[in-house]
Every structure is written in structure tokens, then in C-alpha cells.
Design an enzyme around this catalytic site. Structure first.
Site, PDB file in Angstrom:
ATOM      1  N   ARG A  13      50.141  -2.198 -30.889  1.00 29.88           N
ATOM      2  CA  ARG A  13      49.284  -2.030 -29.717  1.00 29.88           C
ATOM      3  C   ARG A  13      48.378  -0.797 -29.876  1.00 29.88           C
ATOM      4  NH1 ARG A  13      47.704   1.526 -25.912  1.00 29.88           N
ATOM      5  NH2 ARG A  13      49.830   2.329 -25.819  1.00 29.88           N
ATOM      6  N   ASP A  14      48.914   0.382 -29.680  1.00 27.45           N
ATOM      7  CA  ASP A  14      48.077   1.583 -29.743  1.00 27.45           C
ATOM      8  C   ASP A  14      47.459   1.729 -31.129  1.00 27.45           C
ATOM      9  OD1 ASP A  14      46.942   3.852 -28.552  1.00 27.45           O
ATOM     10  OD2 ASP A  14      48.469   5.168 -29.399  1.00 27.45           O
ATOM     11  N   HIS A 207      54.403  11.330 -27.235  1.00 29.79           N
ATOM     12  CA  HIS A 207      53.514  10.436 -27.996  1.00 29.79           C
ATOM     13  C   HIS A 207      52.476  11.355 -28.645  1.00 29.79           C
ATOM     14  CE1 HIS A 207      51.199   6.446 -28.111  1.00 29.79           C
ATOM     15  NE2 HIS A 207      50.239   7.325 -28.379  1.00 29.79           N
ATOM     16  N   HIS A 209      49.815  12.536 -31.448  1.00 27.26           N
ATOM     17  CA  HIS A 209      48.871  12.088 -32.493  1.00 27.26           C
ATOM     18  C   HIS A 209      48.714  13.162 -33.565  1.00 27.26           C
ATOM     19  CE1 HIS A 209      46.723   8.408 -30.610  1.00 27.26           C
ATOM     20  NE2 HIS A 209      48.013   8.395 -30.355  1.00 27.26           N
ATOM     21  N   CYS A 240      41.677   8.067 -34.335  1.00 25.10           N
ATOM     22  CA  CYS A 240      41.386   8.821 -33.131  1.00 25.10           C
ATOM     23  C   CYS A 240      40.207   8.129 -32.452  1.00 25.10           C
ATOM     24  CB  CYS A 240      41.015  10.252 -33.501  1.00 25.10           C
ATOM     25  SG  CYS A 240      40.519  11.222 -32.079  1.00 25.10           S
ATOM     26  N   ASN A 249      47.522   8.116 -34.523  1.00 20.95           N
ATOM     27  CA  ASN A 249      48.979   7.999 -34.404  1.00 20.95           C
ATOM     28  C   ASN A 249      49.713   8.555 -35.608  1.00 20.95           C
ATOM     29  OD1 ASN A 249      47.715   5.606 -32.827  1.00 20.95           O
ATOM     30  ND2 ASN A 249      49.747   5.864 -31.993  1.00 20.95           N
TER      31      ASN A 249
END
Lengths: 298, 298
Positions: A13-14, A207, A209, A240, A249
């Protein structure tokens, strides 16, 4: 010090929603299956968002239905849901967990979802209600919790207030996001300390990055402060969104490798994870962002 | 907690010697100058090694002589010297610091320089004597201090013993190297604690490779334990000599960015450093390994 860490895999997803290259439905299904076989037990499968805005997520329904049908799974799957329309699709799909999102910065919320933070709560209140009516668990994201691309600094106390409100409306877990990868280790430590004063470590995920390479360092200080849940993405999928070509991520492989080296347990089979990453690499024409996988491929 | 950190820039030596692509003499000279202008005050310029074994270092003499002639420098320059022949060239060049090297693993020393650790000391004893006769400072590297590609684990106590011997023969600083980037944060913390019990933080540098993405995390725990000197490489120049395509040296830009974010001072101008990295990128046909520079270029 509790040594078990939960990893939430967000690559499908992300990750993919920030990749130019999309994967086919069979490839996504195979990825989900391989991730599960490698021991991932929390996997985001996609997002019920408008295919106009996020074309990479347009096949989420196929993925969810097909995967749930074929796998008598031990893993918990989830999809991102922005509104009631998406929630109706989620209910119909048979998924047992959804994720809603807001942010800790007003300007980001305005630019990202065209409303204020308060309005974002109004929007997902009926979503959460519908989820609970159908026994669907609700996870919640707070974006830009460590810094905003428009406003700069974000106060940790604001993040705490928003997290509290998310728990109040019924989220079982809140994922606190460093959307632009600007957090530094001491900031993560402080954020963790502040949040864990009021909330259980079983309910707060970080979460983080890797835009500036600090994600693993941030995880180390977060772990020390008691955080035990992290969102990560296989191969570091997803860049990003505010700087094309930059990292986003943090890679699941790299996080798991470090955690195991430090004596933490994840119940993830690193070797199988790296094999999954090797297989995934073939579907991309640029090297994926996991250093551990790159080393294995070298 | 002392907040000043010394960064030793090793890109022109440890970096380039592991790059397939070599840079021309004028480009290397410009790189040295730009690094100095960005505030780097300790810079390795090259190595007086056999051009047969390390062709990238064959122009070290030109670089050293030309750079020292043109720059009334505030920086301290150094070259790596493996033997007496190299030392004679170093003396003739006018350099005021050299570096010698050994390792913490017998198999690595055998494979790398074809002798035992004890024999490596015998080899550089006359080198160090000649250096001191000419008022040349001696730095010493201990490779594979955190793990060996042939032996696996390396005992921290062995590293400490070797460091002690290096100080005994007159090294002013010992750089403890994670040659294969296998160290994890808690290991770095323990190593730092052990070494700083006996030796001053002014004399111990950590040289941490980023092969598994843990270098910044390792630096954070090393800093906490008191280490204040780190070897880094602009753009993360230099890969892993034992796995082509894998990452090696940690990028100076990423280290400086994190240190400044955490409130440490380096006297380095990060903006100028990133501009140097942008300029350097043009000389390579693959993206350099600094995430901070990649973000600036995106």
C-alpha cells in the site's frame, strides 16, 4: 526489556502507491503470499481510494477478495479507507481491518485531503462506526508527526492530543508517521517517551521513513524508549512523495536484520524475506532500497 | 556530554580505492579543495601503495604534492602507507600525517596483506620510526574489528589489545573499523565502552561501514558511549570490497546531517558539502550513496 517486535508490512500500500511502476494483480497476490510465508503477520493489502488519484491502488478489491479467498491465513490484513464510499467497499470485500488517516499538521491536511484536522475526524467518524458495526478493526495513521513539508516543526504534544482522539473514537492502534523522513533519533526518543506515558506500547506504532538515512537510528532510540511496533516496506518500496528519486519507506529486510542482530524477535524468517526481495527485484528496473537485500544480491 | 565531533574524510582514499571508476588528478584535487572549503579538517588524500594492486591510488604523489603546494591549508592531510617504500615516498612528499593498518582477525590479515597480525606490526614498526624521525603523525587502522568475512565474530578484547599495542608504538589515534558493515548498535556501544575505559575519546575513531544500513544507528550508540571521531566518505564513495554492488563507507553528508540534527557540532557547512556532492555526482554514472544528497538532487 520486552524483546518481541511487531512489524507491519506496508509495501503493497504505502510502498506501491508511491512507485511509478505498478505491479500486476498476480504479482501483487504472489507478493502478499510470499510475505506471509516469510512470517509477516500484519500486511496492508491496498487502499479503497479513488483510482483517479491513486491509480496504483485501483485493483485493491481484486487483491483483497482473491487473497482472502485463497489463503486460510494466520496474518491480519488491512486496507486504507479514506471515506464512507471506500468503507462500503471494504465491508463488502470481507477484510477484517481498515486504516484511517489524519495528520499532525494543518497545512499538510489541507493540501493532502483538502480539509482541517478536525474535519478529517468528522469524515472518518462514520467510517469507524461502520467498521465497528461489522466487527472490523480500525488502525489510524497520523502523518507528518515529526515534521511537515509546509509548516516545518510539529509539536509532539499535538501528536499526543490527536492520538488520544483517535483512541477515543475507537482506533485500536495509532501509527505515528515521519512522512518526510526528517525525524532524528533524539526526537523519536522524546516522542516515544511522551506517548508511552499515556498510551500502552501495544497501541502505538512508529512509521519512520528513511529519506535522510536515519530510519534505523530512529528505530534504535524508539525501541529504547519502549516502542515495539514499526511499519516497514519490503525493498523500501515507495519513495518520498515530496521529492522524486529520494528514499521513503524503510526496508523491512534492513529493519528485521538489525532487530535480530540486536537480539529482538519478530517471528519473521529473514532468509525467506530476502528471497522475496530478490524475486521482487525482477519486477523493477531500478535497484530496490534494501541494503541487506542488495548485499544478498551482490 | 561533549558536543563536538571530528569527521575524518576518507572518500579520496578508502572511498575511491573501492570504486571501479577512477577520477582524474584535477578532479581529485578539486574534490580535496571543495571538501576543505566545506569545513572538513581531516582529509585522507590517497595511499602510497603499489599501483599494481590499487591502480586508483597511483596518482597519490601528484595529488599530495600539488594540493600541499597550492593550499595554505588549515586542514590535516594524511596518506595510507603500507611499508617502508611507501613511507619514503610519504616523507619526500611533505605530508605531515600517515596511516598504517592492521586487522583484528588473523585470517583477514593473511588474505589481505599476507602476514599475521604480529608480522604486520613488525612491518610497520620501521615505518612508524621513520615517520616520527620526520615529525610525521601516525594514525592506525584496525580492520575487521566488529566481524571478519572469513572468521565471523571478533572479540572486542582482541581489538582493545591491538589498539593498546598501536598506541605503544606511537600511533596518536586508532581507527576501529567495521570493514564489512556487520556491526550492530549494541555491539558498537559495548566496543566503545570497553575501549574508552582504557583510552581517551580523543584517540579512538570509529570507521563504520553502511553495508547493512546500520551505520547511522551504530554512530548514535557509539556517540552515547563517548566516541567523538568518525571516518566517513563523501557520497558514500567506496563500496564493500567483499560484495560488488553493496554499500560500504557511510556518507559524510548523512552523518553530518544527523549529527547537526541531534545538536552536535562538526564545524562542517552541510550546504557546501551537499553542493560538493552534487558536483561529484556528475563524475559518476550511478547515483552516489548519500540519502541526504539524493534528496537535495531530487
Amino acid at each position: 526489556m520486552k524483546k518481541e517486535v511487531r512489524i507491519i508490512e506496508v509495501g503493497l500500500r504505502d510502498g506501491l502507491q508511491n512507485e511509478k511502476k505498478n505491479l500486476s494483480v498476480p504479482t501483487k497476490l504472489q507478493l502478499a503470499k510470499r510475505l506471509e510465508q516469510a512470517g509477516l503477520r500484519w500486511i496492508e493489502l491496498g487502499a479503497y481510494v479513488s483510482p483517479h488519484w491513486v491509480p496504483q491502488m485501483k485493483d485493491t478489491d481484486k487483491i483483497v477478495r482473491s487473497h482472502l479467498r485463497k489463503n486460510a491465513s494466520t496474518a491480519q490484513y488491512s486496507v486504507l479507507v479514506p471515506n464512507q464510499k471506500g468503507m462500503e467497499r471494504a465491508v463488502a470485500s470481507g477484510i477484517t481491518e481498515i486504516a484511517v488517516f489524519t495528520a499532525a499538521s494543518e497545512s499538510f491536511t489541507q493540501k493532502n485531503i483538502n480539509c482541517s484536522i478536525r474535519q478529517s475526524f468528522e469524515r472518518f467518524r462514520p467510517v469507524v462506526r461502520m467498521a465497528h458495526d461489522h466487527n472490523i478493526k480500525v488502525r489510524a495513521y497520523i502523518s507528518t508527526a515529526f515534521g511537515c513539508p509546509y509548516e516545518g516543526k510539529v509539536r509532539a504534544s499535538k501528536v499526543k492530543t490527536i492520538a488520544g482522539k483517535l483512541f477515543d473514537i475507537g482506533a485500536y492502534e495509532v501509527s505515528v508517521g515521519d512522512t518526510i523522513g526528517i525525524a532524528h533519533p533524539l526526537q523519536c526518543e522524546k516522542m516515544a517517551q511522551l506517548l508511552l506515558k499515556d498510551f500502552s506500547a501495544k497501541k502505538i506504532a512508529f512509521h519512520l521513513h528513511d529519506t535522510r538515512g536515519m530510519a534505523l537510528a530512529n528505530i534504535v532510540k524508539s525501541l529504547e524508549a519502549g516502542i515495539r511496533i514499526f511499519d516497514t516496506s519490503i525493498g523500501g518500496l515507495g519513495g518520498c512523495p515530496y521529492a522524486k528519486g529520494a528514499s521513503g519507506n524503510v526496508a523491512t529486510e534492513d529493519v528485521v536484520n538489525m532487530l535480530h542482530a540486536m537480539g529482538f524477535t519478530t517471528r519473521i524468517d529473514l532468509e525467506k524475506l530476502i528471497q522475496t526481495s530478490k524475486w521482487l527485484q525482477k519486477h523493477f528496473d531500478r535497484p530496490l532500497n534494501s541494503k541487506v537485500a542488495k548485499l544478498a544480491l551482490a
